[in-house]
Design an enzyme around this catalytic site. Structure first.
Site, PDB file in Angstrom:
ATOM      1  N   SER A 183      67.771  35.170  45.719  1.00  0.00           N
ATOM      2  CA  SER A 183      68.348  36.413  45.185  1.00  0.00           C
ATOM      3  C   SER A 183      68.816  36.295  43.730  1.00  0.00           C
ATOM      4  O   SER A 183      68.640  37.265  42.972  1.00  0.00           O
ATOM      5  CB  SER A 183      69.441  36.977  46.101  1.00  0.00           C
ATOM      6  OG  SER A 183      70.509  36.083  46.284  1.00  0.00           O
ATOM      7  N   ASN A 211      72.354  32.853  48.334  1.00  0.00           N
ATOM      8  CA  ASN A 211      72.611  33.405  46.994  1.00  0.00           C
ATOM      9  C   ASN A 211      72.591  32.316  45.911  1.00  0.00           C
ATOM     10  O   ASN A 211      73.289  32.428  44.899  1.00  0.00           O
ATOM     11  CB  ASN A 211      73.932  34.203  46.956  1.00  0.00           C
ATOM     12  CG  ASN A 211      74.122  35.060  45.699  1.00  0.00           C
ATOM     13  OD1 ASN A 211      75.238  35.309  45.269  1.00  0.00           O
ATOM     14  ND2 ASN A 211      73.048  35.531  45.092  1.00  0.00           N
TER      15      ASN A 211
HETATM   16  P1  4NP Z   1      68.532  31.079  49.268  1.00  0.00           P
HETATM   17  O1  4NP Z   1      68.225  29.573  49.712  1.00  0.00           O
HETATM   18  O2  4NP Z   1      68.851  31.852  50.516  1.00  0.00           O
HETATM   19  O3  4NP Z   1      67.255  31.513  48.652  1.00  0.00           O
HETATM   20  O4  4NP Z   1      69.680  31.019  48.288  1.00  0.00           O
HETATM   21  C1  4NP Z   1      69.089  28.853  50.556  1.00  0.00           C
HETATM   22  C2  4NP Z   1      70.180  28.217  50.025  1.00  0.00           C
HETATM   23  C3  4NP Z   1      71.002  27.473  50.844  1.00  0.00           C
HETATM   24  C4  4NP Z   1      70.719  27.378  52.201  1.00  0.00           C
HETATM   25  C5  4NP Z   1      69.618  28.023  52.731  1.00  0.00           C
HETATM   26  C6  4NP Z   1      68.816  28.772  51.895  1.00  0.00           C
HETATM   27  N1  4NP Z   1      71.535  26.573  53.031  1.00  0.00           N
HETATM   28  O5  4NP Z   1      71.219  26.431  54.225  1.00  0.00           O
HETATM   29  O6  4NP Z   1      72.552  26.037  52.560  1.00  0.00           O
END
Ligand code: 4NP
Length: 165
Positions: free
Chosen positions: A17, A13
């Protein structure tokens, strides 16, 4: 007039999103439909709860005139009651959301966002790829996919509003 409630969902998030939320909000405003549609976003994961959108996502959106906002939150079971559609960014988000859904009817509210983009349906590639660990290009690609899908989603929203009238 009826109301439609949309919840965009990704993993953290903070990238995809919030981008989809802002793109759809902008589109609805320009179409004069903001008052009839609620738009929100959430993540399946909790790592970034309370954080603002990723700076790279914010910069990529700004280049297309879109302002990201809000703070990350995790999706809850109540979201399946308050939302009419939960729009997942990739197949993992779809699977995680369906596993969390409190009922079969709730699980049916979960759709891949790109299933509203006829070109994506044509190629069978329904994921908005996760840009978090990649380069800057990934963030522009997120916007391209999201903007195309939100146009299709707008048609779905119009149909739902007309049916509820
Ligand atoms: P999102 O991207 O799902 O598009 O917000 C990500 C943000 C953080 C992480 C993975 C995807 N993470 O592993 O911290």
């Amino acid at each position: 007039m009826g109301r439609v409630r949309l919840l965009f969902v990704c993993l953290g998030n903070i990238c995809r999103s919030p981008t989809a939320e802002a793109v759809m909000r902008d589109l609805l405003e320009r179409e004069g439909l903001s008052g009839a549609v609620e738009v929100d976003s959430a993540g399946t994961g909790s790592w970034h709860v309370g954080h603002p959108p990723d700076e790279r996502a914010t910069a990529a959106a700004a280049r297309r005139g879109i302002a990201l906002g809000g703070a990350a939150r995790q999706v809850t079971r109540e979201d399946f009651e308050t939302a009419d559609l939960l729009l997942a960014m990739d197949a993992r988000n779809v699977a995680d959301l369906r596993a969390l859904a409190p009922s079969p009817a709730a699980a049916e509210k979960v759709r891949a966002l790109r299933s509203f983009d006829p070109d994506a349906v044509g190629t069978g590639e329904l994921d908005v790829p996760d840009p978090y660990f990649g380069g800057e290009d990934g963030f522009g690609l997120v916007l391209t996919h999201v903007q195309a899908a939100c146009l299709g989603l707008l048609a779905e929203v119009r149909a739902r509003l007309a049916a509820a009238r």
